[in-house]
Design a protein around this motif. Sequence first.
Motif, PDB file in Angstrom:
ATOM      1  N   ALA A 128     -19.089  62.810 -29.840  1.00  0.00           N
ATOM      2  CA  ALA A 128     -18.662  63.916 -30.078  1.00  0.00           C
ATOM      3  C   ALA A 128     -17.806  64.219 -31.512  1.00  0.00           C
ATOM      4  CB  ALA A 128     -17.844  64.638 -28.803  1.00  0.00           C
ATOM      5  N   SER A 129     -17.854  65.484 -31.852  1.00  0.00           N
ATOM      6  CA  SER A 129     -17.580  66.102 -33.080  1.00  0.00           C
ATOM      7  C   SER A 129     -15.876  65.390 -33.420  1.00  0.00           C
ATOM      8  CB  SER A 129     -17.628  67.564 -33.465  1.00  0.00           C
ATOM      9  OG  SER A 129     -16.693  68.126 -32.388  1.00  0.00           O
ATOM     10  N   SER A 130     -15.129  65.481 -32.566  1.00  0.00           N
ATOM     11  CA  SER A 130     -13.777  65.043 -32.723  1.00  0.00           C
ATOM     12  C   SER A 130     -13.363  63.693 -31.868  1.00  0.00           C
ATOM     13  CB  SER A 130     -12.909  66.268 -32.551  1.00  0.00           C
ATOM     14  OG  SER A 130     -12.954  67.127 -33.308  1.00  0.00           O
ATOM     15  N   ASN A 131     -14.333  63.085 -31.526  1.00  0.00           N
ATOM     16  CA  ASN A 131     -14.133  61.794 -30.888  1.00  0.00           C
ATOM     17  C   ASN A 131     -13.273  60.710 -31.747  1.00  0.00           C
ATOM     18  OD1 ASN A 131     -13.928  59.605 -29.167  1.00  0.00           O
ATOM     19  ND2 ASN A 131     -16.069  60.110 -28.078  1.00  0.00           N
ATOM     20  N   ASP A 132     -12.413  60.958 -32.082  1.00  0.00           N
ATOM     21  CA  ASP A 132     -11.487  59.876 -33.147  1.00  0.00           C
ATOM     22  C   ASP A 132     -11.588  58.724 -32.553  1.00  0.00           C
ATOM     23  OD1 ASP A 132     -11.444  62.248 -34.764  1.00  0.00           O
ATOM     24  OD2 ASP A 132      -9.473  62.708 -34.219  1.00  0.00           O
ATOM     25  N   ALA A 133     -11.193  58.457 -31.387  1.00  0.00           N
ATOM     26  CA  ALA A 133     -11.192  57.203 -30.927  1.00  0.00           C
ATOM     27  C   ALA A 133     -12.262  56.282 -30.759  1.00  0.00           C
ATOM     28  CB  ALA A 133     -10.575  57.154 -29.438  1.00  0.00           C
ATOM     29  N   GLY A 134     -13.391  56.947 -30.987  1.00  0.00           N
ATOM     30  CA  GLY A 134     -14.790  55.924 -30.921  1.00  0.00           C
ATOM     31  C   GLY A 134     -14.981  55.970 -29.366  1.00  0.00           C
ATOM     32  N   TYR A 135     -14.498  56.746 -28.313  1.00  0.00           N
ATOM     33  CA  TYR A 135     -14.615  56.412 -26.985  1.00  0.00           C
ATOM     34  C   TYR A 135     -16.095  56.676 -26.554  1.00  0.00           C
ATOM     35  CZ  TYR A 135     -13.525  57.013 -21.788  1.00  0.00           C
ATOM     36  OH  TYR A 135     -13.498  56.916 -20.637  1.00  0.00           O
ATOM     37  N   SER A 136     -16.491  55.725 -25.613  1.00  0.00           N
ATOM     38  CA  SER A 136     -17.803  56.184 -25.067  1.00  0.00           C
ATOM     39  C   SER A 136     -17.802  55.548 -23.658  1.00  0.00           C
ATOM     40  CB  SER A 136     -18.862  55.369 -25.981  1.00  0.00           C
ATOM     41  OG  SER A 136     -20.054  55.624 -25.403  1.00  0.00           O
ATOM     42  N   SER A 137     -17.818  56.422 -22.620  1.00  0.00           N
ATOM     43  CA  SER A 137     -18.069  55.833 -21.335  1.00  0.00           C
ATOM     44  C   SER A 137     -19.244  56.655 -20.534  1.00  0.00           C
ATOM     45  CB  SER A 137     -16.575  56.325 -20.646  1.00  0.00           C
ATOM     46  OG  SER A 137     -16.685  56.696 -19.321  1.00  0.00           O
ATOM     47  N   GLY A 138     -20.263  55.825 -20.029  1.00  0.00           N
ATOM     48  CA  GLY A 138     -21.488  56.417 -19.550  1.00  0.00           C
ATOM     49  C   GLY A 138     -20.721  57.413 -18.289  1.00  0.00           C
ATOM     50  N   GLU A 139     -19.906  57.018 -17.522  1.00  0.00           N
ATOM     51  CA  GLU A 139     -19.314  57.500 -16.313  1.00  0.00           C
ATOM     52  C   GLU A 139     -18.729  58.903 -16.786  1.00  0.00           C
ATOM     53  OE1 GLU A 139     -19.608  57.053 -13.285  1.00  0.00           O
ATOM     54  OE2 GLU A 139     -17.846  58.031 -12.177  1.00  0.00           O
ATOM     55  N   PHE A 140     -18.043  58.785 -17.743  1.00  0.00           N
ATOM     56  CA  PHE A 140     -17.331  60.218 -18.355  1.00  0.00           C
ATOM     57  C   PHE A 140     -18.705  61.263 -18.888  1.00  0.00           C
ATOM     58  CE2 PHE A 140     -15.665  62.576 -21.732  1.00  0.00           C
ATOM     59  CZ  PHE A 140     -14.542  63.517 -21.338  1.00  0.00           C
ATOM     60  N   ASP A 141     -19.460  60.755 -19.602  1.00  0.00           N
ATOM     61  CA  ASP A 141     -20.664  61.444 -20.106  1.00  0.00           C
ATOM     62  C   ASP A 141     -21.345  62.180 -18.930  1.00  0.00           C
ATOM     63  OD1 ASP A 141     -19.526  60.543 -22.445  1.00  0.00           O
ATOM     64  OD2 ASP A 141     -21.292  59.376 -23.026  1.00  0.00           O
ATOM     65  N   ARG A 142     -21.517  61.339 -17.988  1.00  0.00           N
ATOM     66  CA  ARG A 142     -22.438  61.786 -16.824  1.00  0.00           C
ATOM     67  C   ARG A 142     -21.556  62.856 -16.021  1.00  0.00           C
ATOM     68  NH1 ARG A 142     -22.661  61.446 -11.462  1.00  0.00           N
ATOM     69  NH2 ARG A 142     -20.800  59.933 -11.428  1.00  0.00           N
ATOM     70  N   LEU A 143     -20.316  62.693 -15.824  1.00  0.00           N
ATOM     71  CA  LEU A 143     -19.623  63.967 -14.999  1.00  0.00           C
ATOM     72  C   LEU A 143     -19.480  65.133 -15.941  1.00  0.00           C
ATOM     73  CD1 LEU A 143     -16.799  61.470 -13.657  1.00  0.00           C
ATOM     74  CD2 LEU A 143     -18.349  63.024 -12.347  1.00  0.00           C
ATOM     75  N   VAL A 144     -19.417  64.908 -17.385  1.00  0.00           N
ATOM     76  CA  VAL A 144     -19.342  66.209 -18.283  1.00  0.00           C
ATOM     77  C   VAL A 144     -20.642  66.884 -18.077  1.00  0.00           C
ATOM     78  CG1 VAL A 144     -19.345  67.008 -20.519  1.00  0.00           C
ATOM     79  CG2 VAL A 144     -17.532  65.332 -19.533  1.00  0.00           C
ATOM     80  N   ASP A 145     -21.824  66.171 -18.143  1.00  0.00           N
ATOM     81  CA  ASP A 145     -23.102  67.009 -18.007  1.00  0.00           C
ATOM     82  C   ASP A 145     -23.280  67.387 -16.744  1.00  0.00           C
ATOM     83  OD1 ASP A 145     -23.743  65.921 -20.283  1.00  0.00           O
ATOM     84  OD2 ASP A 145     -24.623  64.218 -19.738  1.00  0.00           O
ATOM     85  N   GLU A 146     -22.779  66.744 -15.551  1.00  0.00           N
ATOM     86  CA  GLU A 146     -22.916  67.308 -14.198  1.00  0.00           C
ATOM     87  C   GLU A 146     -22.072  68.693 -14.131  1.00  0.00           C
ATOM     88  OE1 GLU A 146     -21.429  65.784 -10.221  1.00  0.00           O
ATOM     89  OE2 GLU A 146     -22.450  64.072 -11.167  1.00  0.00           O
ATOM     90  N   ALA A 147     -20.807  68.591 -14.682  1.00  0.00           N
ATOM     91  CA  ALA A 147     -20.105  69.855 -14.763  1.00  0.00           C
ATOM     92  C   ALA A 147     -20.460  70.906 -15.406  1.00  0.00           C
ATOM     93  CB  ALA A 147     -18.540  69.501 -15.294  1.00  0.00           C
ATOM     94  N   ASN A 148     -21.206  70.768 -16.534  1.00  0.00           N
ATOM     95  CA  ASN A 148     -21.811  71.795 -17.081  1.00  0.00           C
ATOM     96  C   ASN A 148     -23.199  72.391 -16.707  1.00  0.00           C
ATOM     97  OD1 ASN A 148     -20.305  71.746 -19.648  1.00  0.00           O
ATOM     98  ND2 ASN A 148     -21.209  70.223 -20.602  1.00  0.00           N
TER      99      ASN A 148
END
Lengths: 543, 307
Positions: free
Chosen positions: A463-483
């Motif tokens: 993501a544009s301000s993901n300064d940590a370079g964090y990447s989690s499949g679980e997190f991404d999946r839940l965000v997509d689901e929420a959207n």
Amino acid sequence: MRGARRVGWAVATVTTVALAAGACGGGDGGGGGDGVVRASWGDPQNPLEPANTNEVQGGKVLDMIFTGLKEYDPETGEAKDAMAESIETDDQQTFTVKIKEGWTFSDGTEVTASSFVDAWNYGANLDNNQVNAYFFQFIEGYDEVHPEDEGAEPTAEEMSGLEVVDEQTFRVTLTQKFSLWPETLGYTAYAPLPQLFFDDHEAWLERPVGNGPYQVESYNRGQSMRLSTYDEYSGEDEPQNEGVELIVYTSNNTAYTDLQAGNLDVTDDIPASQVRNAEQDLDGRYINQPAGIIQTITFPLYQEEWEGDEAADVRRGLSMAINRDEITTQIYGDTRTPATDWTSPVLGEDGGYEEGLCGDACTYDPERARQLIEDGGGLPGGSVTLTSNVDTGSHRQWMDAVCNSINNVMDDNNACRVNPVATFAEFREQISADRMTGMFRAGWQMDYPLIQNFLQPLYYTDASSNDAGYSSGEFDRLVDEANAAADQSEAVETFQDAERVLAEDLPAVPLWYQNGTAGYSDRVDDVRLNPFSVPVYSEITVN
Amino acid sequence: MGHYVIRRLLQMVPVFIGTTFLIFIMVHALGDPVAALFGDRTPDPATAARLRAEFNLDKPVWQQYLLYMRNIFTGDFGTAFNGRPVMDLLVTAFPISFRLMLVAIAFELVLGIVLGVVSGLRRGGGVDSSVLLLSLVVIAIPTFVTGVLAQFLFGVKLGWTAPAVSPEAPLNELILPGLILALVSLAYVTRLTRTSVAENARADYVRTAVAKGLRRRRITTRHLLRNSLIPVVTYLGTDVGSLMAGALVTERIFNIQGVGYQLFQGVLRQNSPTVVGFVTILVLIFLLANLLVDLLYAVLDPRIRYA
């Protein structure tokens, strides 16, 4: 005007050091109209275009002269229909927007569906260098008008996802499902623009024209702006005063002193050195409430030593070693609130703010902190650094305090070292280039009061301000689901589930929510701050 | 005299080029100003590249410098990042700082020299000791403290003056800020004058004048003071420049939108066109003030002649 109100010293009487030569009082201090609110201001950083303003000072003006499709309630942060008659969707991806009839810009022209569509196309187009262009990234065809690569040229003039149906209706197609998208439309970047903006841009910048409750009467760039009420205004939030005079101050200290002297009615940024006395100095006419800003300590997960489960333990331990309560009280005089989740209290419970979501990880517990860090194999290389810019926000002080807190827990004076960076620009440059090796500050000011905005731009993969370079499949999946959720409360709950993933992984640890502060004179009443920490000028009454 | 002035003016050219080049390099060493425009987020590469191209930031520094100098000679000082021409800022800020400087210099001249002469003529007396002590106190307290204190006392508590100066900054509102700005220099001027007067009071020409039976007042003003002012004039000449450039603290405290404030704002936002533009003009002011001081020597001391 302003000069007339000031109590000048008669030059003739001051021959030598005759400080005793005072002038008499200047009366009731009416700076051109008794119902006008005099408020402090700062020089806007960018030209005053809706899609080019990303800081508070420019935002103040745009808030007053524009009314978008939605408006955020100052109390709850809830997005309410303003210019929108209705925004409907069946699939959370295609939205049909109907706007109210009879609204006009202050130059007399009518607000139509094309006023919105043209404004959005302008804001998104790479050729116009608008810093808020990313707001339109969810609309289909954004890639063509705003290619991401350096040096690329836009291949289209307009976004294919925007379609005018009739005078009052337009249709928006997004590139992905985004159920909360209508709630983002209260931000000024989505404001409609009159034809004048495109026909005579220079003239518009000299004196901006919008459809809001106020109109610009005169604008002295860098000095002051006078706004009067717009009589033909069709919205419900009609101004309770006769106008607002925004006055540029060279520092917030001066504005505060002028407020005490009775030459100013509202100042919205109390200097840190005065915060402790403000409540008393101003006789209670002081506001201190959380704003949509959260400060976190973020970890460079792109560095090898911060990867893996053991490093997660170390991060948890570091978080628990920070005595947030003491720092917010001692250094900030309670103008920061210790954070216990990754959002902000301005969202309200319904909007997704949940106190204590972070759990133990955000609670000060020196014993357990030391244990966790030792279990995780100790600090990488024996010590950590904490980096931030130090040109604003008393950053140096809290960094020292956080490091002291960690050093005390570890019983080692060199466990944590502060790495100050002189300017914000330089700091950003280092972060963007992935050059961080230890902990660093990451502040986030929300674009709109929505839980999505606190999570997706910061922690979604790439993501544009993901300064940590964090990447989690679980997190991404839940965000997509929420959207994609059809129902707003369901979306919010799913976002909170995603937030719980953060509480597990801790790519960043919450420090505190930043508060907005304001003070006002006894000449005015009903002063409130909106979720963006900007005073709600239209509600202010003059006694 | 004419030759001397022309020679001095020619010498200014390399100094001017050298200083502007140095400041240009220093401002650009600060980092990327475009990144700061985007607030707390990573700038998107395409827009950032466009902005860099617009402000010539994508070219090598020497090339940027040449472009900048070329524009300056056509009267174009570039555009600040908020879209305002730097020329606009210069035209509003310099007259304000100039007025402030005049007020400060007036205080320094009148108060400083009067106090200096009085204490110089009565060395060791009560006036002398108290002036010495007071000037020490003034030098020791930073402007920040005296400024805020005076602002609160006269602006809020007593209400004699408005604590903040209005954007137009008329002369009468600049009296308190001018005094605050002048304080430290005032103390130096007093001390310089005192020493100089005390020394020259024992000079041969003063004794001769006394022996001739001239009136005391005439000896002091025509003979003693004129010769004693040379170090003071030198000091004031360099002070003109620093008062205009270095009024940063005073200007921020009293809400004066002058040179110091614009420079501060420019540095804070890494607005290189603003910073370089203002410093360029300041360099010119320093150079001209120095020339003026050298020419004044000849007026004050007839023994000095420029060929």
